[in-house]
Scaffold this active site. Structure first.
Site, PDB file in Angstrom:
ATOM      1  N   ASP A 249      15.058 136.372  35.014  1.00  0.00           N
ATOM      2  CA  ASP A 249      15.920 135.978  33.899  1.00  0.00           C
ATOM      3  C   ASP A 249      15.412 134.734  33.192  1.00  0.00           C
ATOM      4  O   ASP A 249      14.587 133.999  33.713  1.00  0.00           O
ATOM      5  CB  ASP A 249      17.297 135.599  34.462  1.00  0.00           C
ATOM      6  CG  ASP A 249      18.163 136.799  34.675  1.00  0.00           C
ATOM      7  OD1 ASP A 249      17.834 137.858  34.141  1.00  0.00           O
ATOM      8  OD2 ASP A 249      19.169 136.652  35.375  1.00  0.00           O
ATOM      9  N   LYS A 271      18.017 136.778  29.220  1.00  0.00           N
ATOM     10  CA  LYS A 271      19.085 136.924  28.247  1.00  0.00           C
ATOM     11  C   LYS A 271      19.405 135.555  27.687  1.00  0.00           C
ATOM     12  O   LYS A 271      19.485 134.586  28.428  1.00  0.00           O
ATOM     13  CB  LYS A 271      20.341 137.443  28.924  1.00  0.00           C
ATOM     14  CG  LYS A 271      20.210 138.807  29.494  1.00  0.00           C
ATOM     15  CD  LYS A 271      21.514 139.135  30.165  1.00  0.00           C
ATOM     16  CE  LYS A 271      21.344 140.152  31.247  1.00  0.00           C
ATOM     17  NZ  LYS A 271      22.464 140.155  32.153  1.00  0.00           N
ATOM     18  N   MET A 390      28.369 128.659  30.521  1.00  0.00           N
ATOM     19  CA  MET A 390      28.065 129.279  29.219  1.00  0.00           C
ATOM     20  C   MET A 390      29.018 128.850  28.110  1.00  0.00           C
ATOM     21  O   MET A 390      29.335 129.636  27.228  1.00  0.00           O
ATOM     22  CB  MET A 390      28.127 130.821  29.324  1.00  0.00           C
ATOM     23  CG  MET A 390      27.092 131.392  30.236  1.00  0.00           C
ATOM     24  SD  MET A 390      27.271 133.171  30.415  1.00  0.00           S
ATOM     25  CE  MET A 390      28.499 133.293  31.679  1.00  0.00           C
TER      26      MET A 390
HETATM   27  C1  LIG Z   1      24.866 133.722  33.019  1.00  0.00           C
HETATM   28  S1  LIG Z   1      25.414 132.277  33.778  1.00  0.00           S
HETATM   29  C2  LIG Z   1      24.647 132.473  35.313  1.00  0.00           C
HETATM   30  C3  LIG Z   1      25.202 131.594  36.363  1.00  0.00           C
HETATM   31  C4  LIG Z   1      24.442 131.706  37.663  1.00  0.00           C
HETATM   32  N1  LIG Z   1      24.552 133.003  38.244  1.00  0.00           N
HETATM   33  C5  LIG Z   1      24.885 130.640  38.647  1.00  0.00           C
HETATM   34  O1  LIG Z   1      25.430 130.978  39.702  1.00  0.00           O
HETATM   35  O2  LIG Z   1      24.652 129.461  38.378  1.00  0.00           O
HETATM   36  C6  LIG Z   1      24.448 131.102  32.964  1.00  0.00           C
HETATM   37  C7  LIG Z   1      25.109 129.747  32.846  1.00  0.00           C
HETATM   38  O3  LIG Z   1      24.994 129.004  34.044  1.00  0.00           O
HETATM   39  C8  LIG Z   1      24.943 127.626  33.742  1.00  0.00           C
HETATM   40  N2  LIG Z   1      23.709 127.068  34.298  1.00  0.00           N
HETATM   41  C9  LIG Z   1      22.820 127.705  35.060  1.00  0.00           C
HETATM   42  N3  LIG Z   1      21.839 126.867  35.462  1.00  0.00           N
HETATM   43  C10 LIG Z   1      22.132 125.672  34.916  1.00  0.00           C
HETATM   44  C11 LIG Z   1      21.516 124.403  34.957  1.00  0.00           C
HETATM   45  N4  LIG Z   1      20.384 124.180  35.663  1.00  0.00           N
HETATM   46  N5  LIG Z   1      22.100 123.380  34.289  1.00  0.00           N
HETATM   47  C12 LIG Z   1      23.235 123.574  33.604  1.00  0.00           C
HETATM   48  N6  LIG Z   1      23.860 124.750  33.537  1.00  0.00           N
HETATM   49  C13 LIG Z   1      23.340 125.793  34.186  1.00  0.00           C
HETATM   50  C14 LIG Z   1      24.957 127.500  32.231  1.00  0.00           C
HETATM   51  O4  LIG Z   1      26.304 127.316  31.855  1.00  0.00           O
HETATM   52  C15 LIG Z   1      24.460 128.848  31.816  1.00  0.00           C
HETATM   53  O5  LIG Z   1      24.864 129.162  30.508  1.00  0.00           O
END
Ligand SMILES: C[S@@+](CC[C@H](N)C(=O)[O-])C[C@H]1O[C@@H](n2cnc3c(N)ncnc32)[C@H](O)[C@@H]1O
Length: 472
Positions: A249, A271, A390
């Site tokens: 991803d 995505k 997100m």
């Molecule tokens: C589709 S979701 C996936 C979440 C993922 N499965 C998790 O458990 O962290 C994607 C969102 O996770 C958050 N996110 C993921 N990694 C991040 C990071 N290193 N710093 C800040 N936000 C993060 C953001 O809000 C991003 O838009």
């Protein structure tokens, strides 16, 4: 990477050493291990080198450096204590494209040899690109302790079976799979305990019993964590090293990607909010297709696969097609990012509950207009922390709606961009001025928003300092 590590076959090839002291002796010993044909030029030589001349291990020419000496050499090592000579050797070799190493003068070299661990036929070389030779030696010592001296024997015995394995398994993928199984099994222990014949017999029977046609495809649904590779689980790392193909991803950090098996095929299905490279249904089908081709498929997802990761849908499709899989949890953004931002999600004095929600905008029914569809009442309860995934685009509306539902406009909020990585940025604000501050700071996805009294603890508990130089 400043230099490309290569293993150079110099067996019986002309290698020239200029210099006759202790340093030259060390280099000569190294070249002899690789069976080089060595000619050494120097006006004088030490006792140890003189002994090698007597035994016929090296050829010695009593002479000062001259241009003609490097003719036809496949490599040259300058190990004199005369800087002018070392420079002259380097210049001459570079002019003729002959690989040259000048001891302790990285600028004069076109190759260096690194710190070597010799378990022939297994050889490991470590380089710090001249920055920290002591660190390279320290790493070597650590690796030495992990690799029993007999490790090379395993490689030799494996070499004896190489052709037979090749004949039995038609594809590199199947051969690799066979060897991985062997190397994780009892054959290794037999070699290490000196039972080499028993090890050969075992390997022979494993080979004749193996089913070369079996479809061993499977999917590893792995949580890659929020970005810092040190936050991967042991299991995640192990499976990342075993895959044939990696379907990954947008959220996977480059540092985590570095740890995927080098030869694995990489398929990006990333995505972003408004640009879906592959629709989810096609990703599900792709995983099935790859596994049915007999591949070990690493489905690498940011954070945890089961938290806003659609991992459930992916394994549902795998189940429908009878594809074996396993799920490896990862550290979700909420856990990782809050820790690295110094914001505990719960705290005795401030928050007894924590809510994870997604601020993803949805299209209104029969319209292209986007809207937030959230449980504002649940989000507005006191003594809790709300973590919004997100939510960057809808941030202004989220703040306004929370205030409308009774949350104080002064409630502290943090927005963290690329948390846990060297690119981490944190903006602290209140519900009233958050949207404005986030725009002013130019934050970009991925960002995580944390709403609650706990945010104020960051002032005391912030510990992580991203190295901005490393981030560039
Ligand atoms: C589709 S979701 C996936 C979440 C993922 N499965 C998790 O458990 O962290 C994607 C969102 O996770 C958050 N996110 C993921 N990694 C991040 C990071 N290193 N710093 C800040 N936000 C993060 C953001 O809000 C991003 O838009």
């Amino acid at each position: 990477m400043l230099a490309l590590p290569i293993f150079f076959n110099i067996k019986n090839r002309r290698c020239v050493v200029i210099g006759g002291g202790e340093v030259a002796t060390r280099k000569v010993n190294m070249l002899l291990k690789a069976s080089a044909a060595i000619t050494l030029y120097s006006p004088e030589i030490c006792h140890e080198l003189a002994d090698m001349v007597t035994t016929g291990d090296i050829q010695y020419v009593h002479a000062k450096f001259e241009l003609s000496q490097i003719a036809d050499a496949c490599m040259v090592i300058a190990a004199t204590n005369d800087e002018a000579v070392n420079v002259a050797v380097s210049v001459a070799c570079k002019a003729q494209n002959i690989p040259v190493n000048v001891v302790d003068a990285p600028d004069l070299c076109t190759f260096t040899m690194g710190s070597i661990i010799d378990r022939s036929p297994v050889v490991i070389a470590i380089s710090s690109e001249g920055n920290a030779p002591v660190l390279a030696r320290y790493i070597r010592t650590k690796i030495e302790t992990m690799l029993p001296a007999t490790y090379g024997r395993i490689a030799s015995i494996a070499g004896e079976f190489r052709d037979a394995v090749k004949a039995k398994f038609p594809t590199t993928q199947a051969r690799r799979r066979f060897w991985e199984g062997v190397l994780q099994g009892p054959m290794v222990e037999r070699v290490l305990s000196g039972q080499e014949q028993a090890a050969r017999e075992l390997l022979g029977s494993l080979l004749s019993d193996a089913d070369a046609t079996a479809n061993k495809g499977e999917v590893f649904l792995v949580g890659g964590g929020p970005g810092d590779p040190d936050l991967l689980t042991f299991r995640a790392l192990r499976l990342m090293q075993q895959c044939d193909v990696c379907v990954y991803d947008k959220l996977i950090s480059p540092e985590v990607m570095e740890l995927v098996r080098r030869d694995a095929e990489l398929i990006y299905v990333g995505k972003s909010r408004d640009q879906h490279t592959l629709p989810q249904e096609e990703i599900n089908e792709l995983l099935v297709k790859l596994a049915l081709q007999g591949k070990r498929v690493l489905r690498l997802k940011g954070g945890d696969p089961f938290i806003f990761g659609r991992g459930g849908e992916e394994i549902e499709t795998l189940m429908q097609h009878g594809v074996p899989f396993q799920v490896v949890p990862g550290i979700s953004a909420a856990n990782g990012v809050s820790s690295y931002a110094g914001i505990p999600l719960t705290h005795r004095d401030y928050a007894h509950a924590c809510l994870f929600i997604t601020g993803h905008l949805k299209a209104k029914e029969n319209s292209k207009e986007l809207m937030l569809d959230l449980d504002w009442v649940a989000m507005s309860r006191p003594r809790q922390t709300v973590v919004i995934y997100m939510g960057l685009v809808g941030l202004k509306e989220i703040c306004e709606k929370l205030i409308l539902h009774g949350v104080a406009a002064t409630m502290p909020v943090a927005v963290v961009q690329q948390g846990t990585t060297q690119r981490q940025k944190v903006v602290i604000a209140t519900l009233a001025d958050l949207a404005e501050k986030v725009v002013a700071a130019g934050l970009k996805p991925p960002c995580l928003t944390i709403v609650g009294e706990v945010v104020q603890l960051r002032e005391k508990l912030n510990w992580f300092e991203p190295n901005t130089q490393k981030a560039e």
